[in-house]
Design a protein around this motif. Structure first.
Motif, short mmCIF file in Angstrom:
data_model
loop_
_atom_site.label_atom_id
_atom_site.label_comp_id
_atom_site.label_asym_id
_atom_site.label_seq_id
_atom_site.Cartn_x
_atom_site.Cartn_y
_atom_site.Cartn_z
N ASN A 162 7.10 0.94 4.66
CA ASN A 162 6.13 0.36 3.73
C ASN A 162 4.89 1.24 3.55
N TYR A 221 -4.51 -4.30 -7.05
CA TYR A 221 -3.41 -3.86 -6.17
C TYR A 221 -3.04 -5.09 -5.36
N ARG A 231 1.96 9.85 -8.43
CA ARG A 231 1.18 11.09 -8.30
C ARG A 231 2.04 12.35 -8.50
N MET A 289 -3.17 -0.42 -12.52
CA MET A 289 -2.00 -0.23 -11.66
C MET A 289 -2.08 1.12 -10.96
N LEU A 290 -1.65 1.13 -9.71
CA LEU A 290 -1.62 2.40 -8.97
C LEU A 290 -0.64 3.34 -9.66
N THR A 291 -1.05 4.58 -9.87
CA THR A 291 -0.19 5.52 -10.60
C THR A 291 0.70 6.31 -9.65
N TRP A 333 -4.34 7.06 -7.33
CA TRP A 333 -5.28 6.81 -8.43
C TRP A 333 -4.99 5.46 -9.05
N ASN A 334 -6.03 4.65 -9.16
CA ASN A 334 -5.91 3.34 -9.80
C ASN A 334 -7.15 3.14 -10.67
N VAL A 377 -7.90 5.30 -1.07
CA VAL A 377 -7.01 5.28 0.08
C VAL A 377 -7.51 4.21 1.03
N VAL A 414 3.05 -5.12 -0.80
CA VAL A 414 2.77 -3.82 -1.42
C VAL A 414 2.78 -2.75 -0.33
N LYS A 415 2.88 -1.49 -0.75
CA LYS A 415 2.81 -0.41 0.24
C LYS A 415 1.39 -0.29 0.76
N VAL A 416 1.28 -0.17 2.07
CA VAL A 416 -0.02 -0.08 2.72
C VAL A 416 -0.05 1.19 3.56
N PRO A 417 -1.02 2.08 3.40
CA PRO A 417 -2.19 1.96 2.53
C PRO A 417 -1.87 2.10 1.04
N GLN A 418 -2.77 1.52 0.22
CA GLN A 418 -2.78 1.93 -1.18
C GLN A 418 -3.30 3.36 -1.15
N MET A 419 -2.54 4.26 -1.76
CA MET A 419 -2.96 5.66 -1.75
C MET A 419 -2.75 6.26 -3.11
#
Lengths: 193, 251
Positions: B195, A156, B5, B1-3, A116-117, A139, A109-114
């Motif tokens: 990434n 995530y 933006r 799930m991450l949205t 709204w979840n 974040v 996954v993309k890091v950082p998670q950034m």
């Protein structure tokens, strides 16, 4: 009510102070042990890198003080992670309040998670009137795995603990001060514990 | 799930919003705080404030404005323009900014990215890149896209990510202002190369353009200014539209 935001040099604490003011309370920023001990509510923020933040805590002696607090304490983001046993970030020991280790998301996954979840499996007074799957702003590159300490879960890469609780200690991975009106509601719930 | 933006961008000059804004219900649409409040209340996921003249005129970004915005709104915001040093960033963060965006200064002094990531964490370091094609090759441009460099866009975003950028804000100078859609091919390439999250900027004209930036360009976020400021696209409608296209958004 006396609210103290622990000011040990890590991160954007101004935003938390502003959010508390919007809720009609005043919070003071302090790293003075006496101020912290006398507070009705303590907020333990943190943004940045775990091992350097831990160093700052040790330098000020707060690493000894925080685990002994008996009033409600809310760790936010890195604050929550530092309340755990250990973090892979900078391979640092934490405060040991939450008996769990902080690990990194993989490159799947993309890091950082950034962004709204959702938070779900909500299980605490902290989330009173908060709907399941409400959106929060997060974040982070490291996370706390799901254990029985989790009072909220987020997905995530995996389902992980986006909030923790043990006795008077609470931690949220998301930023309630930056998560719109429902984030402010969670902050308000904490202040009203 | 991450949205995904949606990020309105406010250009600031001398503490005021520039570019015409067309919100009849705002008493003072030139007031960035009023506008920020309006956007946060209508579903913007983040805001970007760009002090547009800062780099050229060596002006420091307006800390009082940052403070007012932070006191008023409850969503994250980024401040860019005229940021050259660790001290500049420390002041912005201290006054309530969540992230900073660096552009020309990062190209001139790439080590600044490392310094900022180390001191404040990658999560608050947005590296903004303005680029357009010269002889078919995407090249980085400086000073608001006015000064070309020999630096290849794709090399630069990889380097920025390796140095500790938390996010890339890619503006295609070719698309900016055209309202013909985002530079989805370049976006997709960037998104595959690194990434960390990628913000698409430049070219938003229709709601479909946003859907394309997410579906085709694989962007994590999309930024726009005039379509929002002039009320051509309302954020709640845009989010409903994206949701219908199976794009995860916060509603």
């Amino acid at each position: 009510m006396k609210i103290v935001i622990i000011d040990y040099g890590a991160g954007n604490i101004q935003s938390i102070q502003f959010a508390i003011k919007r809720l009609g309370f005043d919070a003071i920023l302090s790293k003075d042990p006496n101020e912290i001990l006398q507070a009705d509510k303590v907020i333990f923020p943190g943004v940045g890198e775990a091992s350097s933040a831990m160093k700052m805590l040790i330098e000020s002696g707060l690493n000894e003080l925080i685990p002994t607090l008996t009033q409600p304490v809310l760790g936010i983001c890195l604050g929550m992670q530092l309340m755990c046993n250990y973090s892979e970030e900078g391979q640092t020991k934490g405060l040991g309040i939450f008996d769990v280790d902080v690990i990194k998301f993989s490159n799947a996954v993309k890091v950082p998670q950034m962004g709204w979840n959702t938070i779900f499996n909500l299980n605490s007074k902290l989330f009173e009137t908060i709907n399941e799957k409400e959106y929060m702003y997060l974040v982070h590159s490291f996370y706390v795995p799901n254990t029985n300490l989790a009072i909220a879960t987020t997905n995530y890469e995996v389902n992980y603990a986006s909030a923790l609780q043990r006795n008077n200690f609470y931690g949220v991975q998301f930023h309630p001060e930056k998560s719109g009106k429902w984030g402010e509601k969670i902050l308000n719930n904490f202040l009203n514990l | 799930m991450l949205t995904k933006r949606i990020i309105p961008c406010l250009d600031i000059k001398n503490g005021r919003t520039v570019k015409g804004v067309n919100f009849v219900d705002l008493i003072d649409a030139g007031n960035p705080v009023e506008l920020a409040k309006k956007y946060s209340e209508t579903g913007a996921d983040e805001l970007v404030f760009l002090d547009i003249s800062a780099t050229e005129e060596q002006r420091s970004t307006l800390l009082n404005l940052v403070r007012d915005v932070a006191a008023t709104i409850n969503i994250p915001f980024t401040v860019g323009g005229g940021i050259n040093s660790v001290d500049d960033v420390a002041l912005l963060l201290k006054n309530g900014a969540d992230k900073v965006s660096i552009n020309s200064s990062a190209v001139k002094n790439p080590d600044l990215i490392n310094q900022l990531a180390q001191k404040f964490g990658s999560q608050c370091v947005v590296v903004a890149v303005d680029a357009k094609r010269i002889d078919g090759i995407w090249k980085v441009h400086l000073v608001g896209g006015k000064v070309p460099t020999a630096i290849n866009l794709y090399d630069w975003v990889v380097e920025a990510a390796n140095r500790g950028a938390g996010e890339i804000l890619f503006t295609s100078m070719e698309n900016d202002g055209t309202k013909d859609g985002f530079a989805n091919d370049a976006l997709e390439t960037i998104s595959k190369l690194i990434n960390i999250p990628v913000i698409a900027s430049g070219g938003a004209g229709t709601m479909q353009d946003f859907a394309d930036a997410f579906h085709i360009g694989k962007a994590d976020a999309a930024l726009a200014a005039s379509v929002f400021h002039f009320g051509e696209i309302e954020i709640p409608e845009l989010k409903q539209f994206l949701k219908q296209q199976n794009i995860e958004v916060r509603i």
